[in-house]
Design an enzyme around this catalytic site. Structure first.
Site, PDB file in Angstrom:
ATOM      1  N   ARG A 152       0.853  -1.180   0.000  1.00 38.89           N
ATOM      2  CA  ARG A 152       0.000   0.000   0.000  1.00 38.89           C
ATOM      3  C   ARG A 152       0.898   1.242   0.000  1.00 38.89           C
ATOM      4  O   ARG A 152       1.953   1.253   0.649  1.00 38.89           O
ATOM      5  CB  ARG A 152      -0.890   0.043   1.249  1.00 38.89           C
ATOM      6  CG  ARG A 152      -2.034  -0.937   1.227  1.00 38.89           C
ATOM      7  CD  ARG A 152      -3.090  -0.591   0.177  1.00 38.89           C
ATOM      8  NE  ARG A 152      -4.210  -1.505   0.169  1.00 38.89           N
ATOM      9  CZ  ARG A 152      -4.312  -2.570  -0.639  1.00 38.89           C
ATOM     10  NH1 ARG A 152      -3.366  -2.866  -1.488  1.00 38.89           N
ATOM     11  NH2 ARG A 152      -5.400  -3.329  -0.597  1.00 38.89           N
ATOM     12  N   HIS A 178      -1.254   0.217  -9.700  1.00 38.50           N
ATOM     13  CA  HIS A 178      -1.829  -0.733  -8.727  1.00 38.50           C
ATOM     14  C   HIS A 178      -2.439  -1.930  -9.462  1.00 38.50           C
ATOM     15  O   HIS A 178      -3.661  -2.139  -9.419  1.00 38.50           O
ATOM     16  CB  HIS A 178      -2.873  -0.045  -7.836  1.00 38.50           C
ATOM     17  CG  HIS A 178      -3.194  -0.842  -6.599  1.00 38.50           C
ATOM     18  ND1 HIS A 178      -3.648  -0.267  -5.438  1.00 38.50           N
ATOM     19  CD2 HIS A 178      -3.131  -2.174  -6.342  1.00 38.50           C
ATOM     20  CE1 HIS A 178      -3.855  -1.212  -4.530  1.00 38.50           C
ATOM     21  NE2 HIS A 178      -3.531  -2.383  -5.058  1.00 38.50           N
ATOM     22  N   GLU A 183      -3.959   7.261  -4.634  1.00 38.87           N
ATOM     23  CA  GLU A 183      -4.268   6.699  -5.961  1.00 38.87           C
ATOM     24  C   GLU A 183      -5.616   7.184  -6.474  1.00 38.87           C
ATOM     25  O   GLU A 183      -6.538   7.328  -5.676  1.00 38.87           O
ATOM     26  CB  GLU A 183      -4.290   5.166  -5.880  1.00 38.87           C
ATOM     27  CG  GLU A 183      -2.940   4.596  -5.525  1.00 38.87           C
ATOM     28  CD  GLU A 183      -2.987   3.101  -5.248  1.00 38.87           C
ATOM     29  OE1 GLU A 183      -4.046   2.475  -5.481  1.00 38.87           O
ATOM     30  OE2 GLU A 183      -1.975   2.562  -4.788  1.00 38.87           O
TER      31      GLU A 183
END
Ligand code: DGY
Length: 305
Positions: A219, A266, A248
């Site tokens: 993360r 991601h 993000e």
């Protein structure tokens, strides 16, 4: 995921909250009739969980559930499930791919060819991968899968986690700074959330040093992004491969200027096969909930709840 959404619509009386023009008004009007909540990248905060007064469970699409307030759910006796294991292989594959790209400069050399720079000279030499020292932060299911792949590259492997993991052959380092000082490459595979926020601090980055590389597939919150940017810009770290970011999908523009960082959207679990496995697990959890009252892959209830 559209296919999961379609299956949910088929199987259940189901509504997509974010499609409502006024989600709060919708919940006030109809929220009490819902028995379960399915979450994905938007997660569920305490206010949303409080407002759905009759849900018995939250089934989350993703192994990481840092965006679901599990403590708030536990206080109301609401169980939460995630999608463990089905994504270990693809996330580990991507971690190794990202490591190779970052250290051997695959993306940078591809840009070099496209720019026509090969006509002007050779791409600079890069760093060897095989046989190097790999540090893994977080030796859970994904961390161990990364380690198995790294063994195929004859890497010397050590790891950091709060407590040593029983039954593994790798040396445990008591601090992440120590691990960073020892290794050539540091791969971050810990869970996100408050306990690991900025675990990769300025000190860890300094310990990795000017020849060290960082790869993050966990993360964005785990890394102090400003400290990393500063170190990359001043070459106090050799490079970084990042699949995840603090905010993000907004990636700090300063990263775009740098050639010693590989930036991915991601996508570690983003294969058709793995996302189907994750979707199936969401459906199995719901089925189990409605048939037995229990989830198939519940996450642990936080201490004190
Ligand atoms: C996960 O499952 O947590 C992955 O990061 C995909 O979001």
């Amino acid at each position: 995921m559209p296919a999961l959404e379609a299956q949910l619509m088929d199987l259940y009386d189901c509504r997509v909250l974010s499609d409502e023009t006024d989600p709060a008004a919708f919940i006030a009007r109809e929220g009490d009739s819902y028995e379960a909540l399915v979450t994905a990248k938007n997660g569920a905060d305490a206010a949303l969980i409080e407002s759905l007064r009759n849900i018995k469970a939250i089934t989350h699409f993703g192994v990481g559930y840092d965006n679901v307030d599990v403590a708030a759910a536990a206080r109301r006796g609401i169980a939460v499930s995630n999608t463990p294991d089905v994504l270990n292989d693809c996330v580990a594959d991507l971690a190794i791919g990202l490591l190779i790209d970052t250290v051997r400069g695959l993306s940078a050399s591809e840009r070099f060819v496209r720019r026509g720079d090969w006509l002007k000279g050779q791409f600079p030499l890069t760093t060897r991968i095989s046989g190097k020292r790999l540090g893994i932060a977080g030796l859970g299911r994904i961390g161990r899968t990364i380690a198995r792949r790294a063994q195929g590259f004859d890497m010397d492997i050590r790891y950091y986690s709060r407590n040593p993991v029983a039954g593994v052959e790798f040396k445990h380092e008591k601090s992440l700074v120590e691990l960073a000082r020892w290794c050539d490459f540091l791969v971050i595979a810990v869970s996100g959330g408050a306990p690991t926020r900025h675990l990769v601090s300025a000190d860890v980055i300094e310990a990795l040093g000017p020849d060290g590389y960082l790869v993050n597939i966990s993360r964005g919150s785990v890394v102090d992004e400003l400290a990393l940017l500063d170190a990359l810009t001043q070459k106090r770290i050799a490079g970084a491969g990042l699949d995840v970011f603090t905010d993000e999908p907004k990636v700090p523009p300063a990263f775009m200027e740098l050639d010693n960082v590989v930036l991915l959207p991601h996508m570690a679990s983003g294969t058709r096969e793995t996302r189907k496995g994750m979707a199936d697990l969401v459906l199995h959890n719901l089925q189990s909930l409605f048939e037995t009252g229990r989830l198939k892959t519940p996450v642990p209830v936080p201490a004190g709840n």
